[in-house]
Design an enzyme around this catalytic site. Sequence first.
Site, PDB file in Angstrom:
ATOM      1  N   CYS A  48       1.926  -4.482   6.797  1.00  0.00           N
ATOM      2  CA  CYS A  48       1.552  -5.826   6.328  1.00  0.00           C
ATOM      3  C   CYS A  48       2.258  -6.892   7.155  1.00  0.00           C
ATOM      4  O   CYS A  48       1.718  -7.963   7.360  1.00  0.00           O
ATOM      5  CB  CYS A  48       1.864  -5.979   4.854  1.00  0.00           C
ATOM      6  SG  CYS A  48       3.527  -5.481   4.426  1.00  0.00           S
ATOM      7  N   LYS A  87       1.742   4.921  -9.537  1.00  0.00           N
ATOM      8  CA  LYS A  87       0.436   5.410  -9.088  1.00  0.00           C
ATOM      9  C   LYS A  87       0.438   5.205  -7.569  1.00  0.00           C
ATOM     10  O   LYS A  87       0.390   4.084  -7.067  1.00  0.00           O
ATOM     11  CB  LYS A  87      -0.687   4.580  -9.734  1.00  0.00           C
ATOM     12  CG  LYS A  87      -2.086   5.027  -9.323  1.00  0.00           C
ATOM     13  CD  LYS A  87      -2.688   4.077  -8.304  1.00  0.00           C
ATOM     14  CE  LYS A  87      -4.063   4.484  -7.839  1.00  0.00           C
ATOM     15  NZ  LYS A  87      -4.078   5.666  -6.965  1.00  0.00           N
ATOM     16  N   HIS A  88       0.544   6.319  -6.862  1.00  0.00           N
ATOM     17  CA  HIS A  88       0.583   6.231  -5.396  1.00  0.00           C
ATOM     18  C   HIS A  88      -0.856   6.250  -4.860  1.00  0.00           C
ATOM     19  O   HIS A  88      -1.795   6.570  -5.581  1.00  0.00           O
ATOM     20  CB  HIS A  88       1.399   7.403  -4.840  1.00  0.00           C
ATOM     21  CG  HIS A  88       2.172   7.055  -3.600  1.00  0.00           C
ATOM     22  ND1 HIS A  88       1.699   6.171  -2.659  1.00  0.00           N
ATOM     23  CD2 HIS A  88       3.387   7.458  -3.137  1.00  0.00           C
ATOM     24  CE1 HIS A  88       2.584   6.043  -1.679  1.00  0.00           C
ATOM     25  NE2 HIS A  88       3.629   6.810  -1.951  1.00  0.00           N
ATOM     26  N   GLU A 127       2.508  -7.695  -3.401  1.00  0.00           N
ATOM     27  CA  GLU A 127       2.842  -7.748  -1.981  1.00  0.00           C
ATOM     28  C   GLU A 127       1.580  -7.288  -1.253  1.00  0.00           C
ATOM     29  O   GLU A 127       1.281  -6.100  -1.226  1.00  0.00           O
ATOM     30  CB  GLU A 127       4.051  -6.833  -1.735  1.00  0.00           C
ATOM     31  CG  GLU A 127       4.825  -7.208  -0.494  1.00  0.00           C
ATOM     32  CD  GLU A 127       4.256  -6.535   0.722  1.00  0.00           C
ATOM     33  OE1 GLU A 127       3.358  -7.146   1.353  1.00  0.00           O
ATOM     34  OE2 GLU A 127       4.687  -5.424   1.026  1.00  0.00           O
ATOM     35  N   LEU A 128       0.837  -8.257  -0.723  1.00  0.00           N
ATOM     36  CA  LEU A 128      -0.504  -7.941  -0.209  1.00  0.00           C
ATOM     37  C   LEU A 128      -0.536  -8.018   1.313  1.00  0.00           C
ATOM     38  O   LEU A 128       0.485  -7.848   1.958  1.00  0.00           O
ATOM     39  CB  LEU A 128      -1.520  -8.879  -0.871  1.00  0.00           C
ATOM     40  CG  LEU A 128      -1.427  -8.910  -2.410  1.00  0.00           C
ATOM     41  CD1 LEU A 128      -2.420  -9.875  -3.010  1.00  0.00           C
ATOM     42  CD2 LEU A 128      -1.595  -7.522  -2.995  1.00  0.00           C
ATOM     43  N   TRP A 164      -0.176   3.735   1.050  1.00  0.00           N
ATOM     44  CA  TRP A 164       0.124   4.905   1.861  1.00  0.00           C
ATOM     45  C   TRP A 164       0.863   4.593   3.145  1.00  0.00           C
ATOM     46  O   TRP A 164       1.330   5.485   3.827  1.00  0.00           O
ATOM     47  CB  TRP A 164      -1.222   5.566   2.229  1.00  0.00           C
ATOM     48  CG  TRP A 164      -2.211   4.522   2.668  1.00  0.00           C
ATOM     49  CD1 TRP A 164      -3.159   3.927   1.881  1.00  0.00           C
ATOM     50  CD2 TRP A 164      -2.297   3.862   3.933  1.00  0.00           C
ATOM     51  NE1 TRP A 164      -3.832   2.947   2.580  1.00  0.00           N
ATOM     52  CE2 TRP A 164      -3.311   2.889   3.854  1.00  0.00           C
ATOM     53  CE3 TRP A 164      -1.608   3.993   5.147  1.00  0.00           C
ATOM     54  CZ2 TRP A 164      -3.668   2.058   4.905  1.00  0.00           C
ATOM     55  CZ3 TRP A 164      -1.952   3.157   6.201  1.00  0.00           C
ATOM     56  CH2 TRP A 164      -2.964   2.211   6.074  1.00  0.00           C
ATOM     57  N   ASN A 165       0.922   3.303   3.551  1.00  0.00           N
ATOM     58  CA  ASN A 165       1.356   3.039   4.937  1.00  0.00           C
ATOM     59  C   ASN A 165       2.828   3.368   5.201  1.00  0.00           C
ATOM     60  O   ASN A 165       3.195   3.789   6.288  1.00  0.00           O
ATOM     61  CB  ASN A 165       0.992   1.619   5.388  1.00  0.00           C
ATOM     62  CG  ASN A 165       1.558   0.533   4.520  1.00  0.00           C
ATOM     63  OD1 ASN A 165       1.998   0.788   3.396  1.00  0.00           O
ATOM     64  ND2 ASN A 165       1.556  -0.682   5.013  1.00  0.00           N
ATOM     65  N   GLY A 224      -0.535  -3.644  -1.538  1.00  0.00           N
ATOM     66  CA  GLY A 224      -1.817  -3.151  -1.039  1.00  0.00           C
ATOM     67  C   GLY A 224      -2.705  -4.295  -0.609  1.00  0.00           C
ATOM     68  O   GLY A 224      -2.222  -5.350  -0.187  1.00  0.00           O
ATOM     69  N   SER A 225      -3.991  -4.081  -0.740  1.00  0.00           N
ATOM     70  CA  SER A 225      -4.958  -5.075  -0.258  1.00  0.00           C
ATOM     71  C   SER A 225      -5.107  -6.229  -1.250  1.00  0.00           C
ATOM     72  O   SER A 225      -4.741  -6.115  -2.425  1.00  0.00           O
ATOM     73  CB  SER A 225      -6.316  -4.396  -0.068  1.00  0.00           C
ATOM     74  OG  SER A 225      -6.780  -3.946  -1.328  1.00  0.00           O
TER      75      SER A 225
HETATM   76  P1  NDP Z   1      -5.716  -0.546  -1.357  1.00  0.00           P
HETATM   77  O1  NDP Z   1      -5.222  -1.882  -1.696  1.00  0.00           O
HETATM   78  O2  NDP Z   1      -7.066  -0.171  -1.810  1.00  0.00           O
HETATM   79  O3  NDP Z   1      -4.676   0.553  -1.921  1.00  0.00           O
HETATM   80  C1  NDP Z   1      -3.344   0.286  -2.303  1.00  0.00           C
HETATM   81  C2  NDP Z   1      -3.068   0.889  -3.673  1.00  0.00           C
HETATM   82  O4  NDP Z   1      -3.817   0.186  -4.660  1.00  0.00           O
HETATM   83  C3  NDP Z   1      -3.483   2.349  -3.796  1.00  0.00           C
HETATM   84  O5  NDP Z   1      -2.596   3.015  -4.660  1.00  0.00           O
HETATM   85  C4  NDP Z   1      -4.863   2.239  -4.418  1.00  0.00           C
HETATM   86  O6  NDP Z   1      -5.269   3.409  -5.075  1.00  0.00           O
HETATM   87  C5  NDP Z   1      -4.639   1.104  -5.396  1.00  0.00           C
HETATM   88  N1  NDP Z   1      -5.847   0.396  -5.806  1.00  0.00           N
HETATM   89  C6  NDP Z   1      -6.921   0.079  -5.047  1.00  0.00           C
HETATM   90  N2  NDP Z   1      -7.820  -0.623  -5.775  1.00  0.00           N
HETATM   91  C7  NDP Z   1      -7.312  -0.735  -7.010  1.00  0.00           C
HETATM   92  C8  NDP Z   1      -7.783  -1.327  -8.215  1.00  0.00           C
HETATM   93  N3  NDP Z   1      -8.945  -1.959  -8.269  1.00  0.00           N
HETATM   94  N4  NDP Z   1      -7.027  -1.234  -9.313  1.00  0.00           N
HETATM   95  C9  NDP Z   1      -5.831  -0.602  -9.269  1.00  0.00           C
HETATM   96  N5  NDP Z   1      -5.336  -0.021  -8.166  1.00  0.00           N
HETATM   97  C10 NDP Z   1      -6.048  -0.088  -7.041  1.00  0.00           C
HETATM   98  O7  NDP Z   1      -5.578  -0.370   0.201  1.00  0.00           O
HETATM   99  P2  NDP Z   1      -6.452   0.540   1.184  1.00  0.00           P
HETATM  100  O8  NDP Z   1      -5.737   1.799   1.345  1.00  0.00           O
HETATM  101  O9  NDP Z   1      -7.868   0.660   0.769  1.00  0.00           O
HETATM  102  O10 NDP Z   1      -6.372  -0.349   2.501  1.00  0.00           O
HETATM  103  C11 NDP Z   1      -7.284  -1.426   2.671  1.00  0.00           C
HETATM  104  C12 NDP Z   1      -6.626  -2.564   3.392  1.00  0.00           C
HETATM  105  O11 NDP Z   1      -5.596  -3.102   2.559  1.00  0.00           O
HETATM  106  C13 NDP Z   1      -5.904  -2.212   4.681  1.00  0.00           C
HETATM  107  O12 NDP Z   1      -6.776  -2.114   5.752  1.00  0.00           O
HETATM  108  C14 NDP Z   1      -4.932  -3.348   4.782  1.00  0.00           C
HETATM  109  O13 NDP Z   1      -5.583  -4.475   5.299  1.00  0.00           O
HETATM  110  C15 NDP Z   1      -4.532  -3.605   3.335  1.00  0.00           C
HETATM  111  N6  NDP Z   1      -3.281  -2.905   2.948  1.00  0.00           N
HETATM  112  C16 NDP Z   1      -2.119  -3.617   2.961  1.00  0.00           C
HETATM  113  C17 NDP Z   1      -0.943  -2.965   2.670  1.00  0.00           C
HETATM  114  C18 NDP Z   1       0.349  -3.694   2.665  1.00  0.00           C
HETATM  115  O14 NDP Z   1       1.374  -3.108   3.016  1.00  0.00           O
HETATM  116  N7  NDP Z   1       0.350  -4.942   2.233  1.00  0.00           N
HETATM  117  C19 NDP Z   1      -0.880  -1.536   2.396  1.00  0.00           C
HETATM  118  C20 NDP Z   1      -2.160  -0.900   2.367  1.00  0.00           C
HETATM  119  C21 NDP Z   1      -3.291  -1.578   2.643  1.00  0.00           C
HETATM  120  P3  NDP Z   1      -6.309   4.423  -4.378  1.00  0.00           P
HETATM  121  O15 NDP Z   1      -5.635   4.918  -3.142  1.00  0.00           O
HETATM  122  O16 NDP Z   1      -6.486   5.477  -5.407  1.00  0.00           O
HETATM  123  O17 NDP Z   1      -7.538   3.638  -4.108  1.00  0.00           O
END
Ligand code: NDP
Length: 454
Positions: free
Chosen positions: A262, A154-155, A228-229, A130-131, A206-207
């Site tokens: 990130c 999948k957003h 890209e974490l 979402w960021n 994501g995370s």
């Molecule tokens: P998430 O990693 O949970 O979310 C990112 C995406 O992954 C979303 O679409 C989410 O879906 C999906 N997702 C989450 N868990 C799974 C899974 N087990 N299997 C498949 N898809 C999955 O990030 P958060 O929003 O919870 O943020 C948590 C932390 O992650 C932040 O505080 C930050 O530290 C880090 N982050 C890093 C980012 C970057 O740009 N590298 C971006 C966002 C977060 P859904 O929303 O439905 O859970």
Amino acid sequence: MAIISINPATGETLLTVDPLTTEQTIAAIDRADGAYRDWKMTSLDGRKSFLLKFAQRLRSRSEELAHLITREMGKRISESRYEIEYCAKISEFYANGAQKFLADEPVPVDDADAFIQYAPLGVIMGVMPWNFPFYQVVRFATPNIMAGNTVLVKHASNVPQCARMIESLFHECDLPDGVYANLFIPSELVEVAVSDPRVQGVSLTGSERAGASVAAMAGQNLKRSVLELGGNDPFIVLDDVDVDEIADLAIKGRIVNAGQSCVASKRFIVVKAVAQQFIDAFKKRMSQLTLGDPTDEATTLGPLSTEAAAVNLLEQVQSSIDAGATIVLGGDRPDRKGAYFNPTILTGVTPDMPTFDQELFGPVATVYVVDNEAEAIELANHSTYGLGGSVFCKDIDRARRAARQIESGMVFINQPTRSQAELPFGGVKKSGYGRELSRLGILEFVNKKLIHHR
Ligand code: NDP
């Protein structure tokens, strides 16, 4: 997790969406696979015309789209406008560059003619955060669309309006049905797509937790993945600098997107000769940030994306304080409605504290004072992450030598880490693998096929 849009500045619920069922997800994969059969046969010029139209569309609706981003995840309006313009640039970069990036590449051999064809692979799944709700998707989708793949996205569950809008913008450009599709699915259904034999790869931003989970699915199904974490980027300040100038850049590096990037600068590693001067200058600027409504142009620090993100950040900061870290500024949330967090500076964070190696996704900076350059590099590398990083020093040769020793995917000299369409973006260690943007980004999900003849 429910798919629900909440304005983080006000707490108002804007939209709730019913997620797709497993059957509906499979039907979307059917359509994406069907579309791939035709899409891979379209000419590069044909694909280019859609993406140029898409870029034009982003620009012509920029104000409306920027407000949508701001409403849904709290980004300051000027940053939302920038995001939309940057997405238009990325689309044009791949539309105009794909011919060159994907041209057959001769392989010199003595006894034959050989070349590599960059051929599409099929349906590629994107799991996006979402960021930067437009940029992350555009960065993933446009190179794949140009390469001849079809994409499913999948957003994140908190930005359904942005997710829906991106899909409808592609439709407005007459992109054939199934080439780009938004999937309103919970994360549990990502596996349905990744394990489907018609899906050829998955890219996740994501995370670390989500990345590990999706990489395991990809591995289990022998699919290619790009991750890209998170990052915990060092911002190294050596002794030979203009501290006021660096403090301005430190604000820019840390406060981008309210600190939720990130590649935001997160660990400020400063040699002791200039440390106190830096802390004073940085604190002054951090304390001058104007917290407020992200639609107000005068605001310099908006809310975090969700209330849960603000609660989580407070817990992380509190655990450092409880373990002995020192608060130079902030450390708490303001007394106002919305997912706000006060600008915060911590010192005295040590490797035994839980937050030392955690990503702090918000306006929280940790400052470390070191004796010299060698110690700065050692501390910079003392992280399980390795995404970006910066070195500040007037002597460019010295800065380059330091940059070469940093264990990360990107190092910027005398500027915070940033993203630009022409530059490869990605990390090492727990920051993930693979690269996005640049020519490398379009080559992640293609078949590098050897064709050889005598
Ligand atoms: P998430 O990693 O949970 O979310 C990112 C995406 O992954 C979303 O679409 C989410 O879906 C999906 N997702 C989450 N868990 C799974 C899974 N087990 N299997 C498949 N898809 C999955 O990030 P958060 O929003 O919870 O943020 C948590 C932390 O992650 C932040 O505080 C930050 O530290 C880090 N982050 C890093 C980012 C970057 O740009 N590298 C971006 C966002 C977060 P859904 O929303 O439905 O859970």
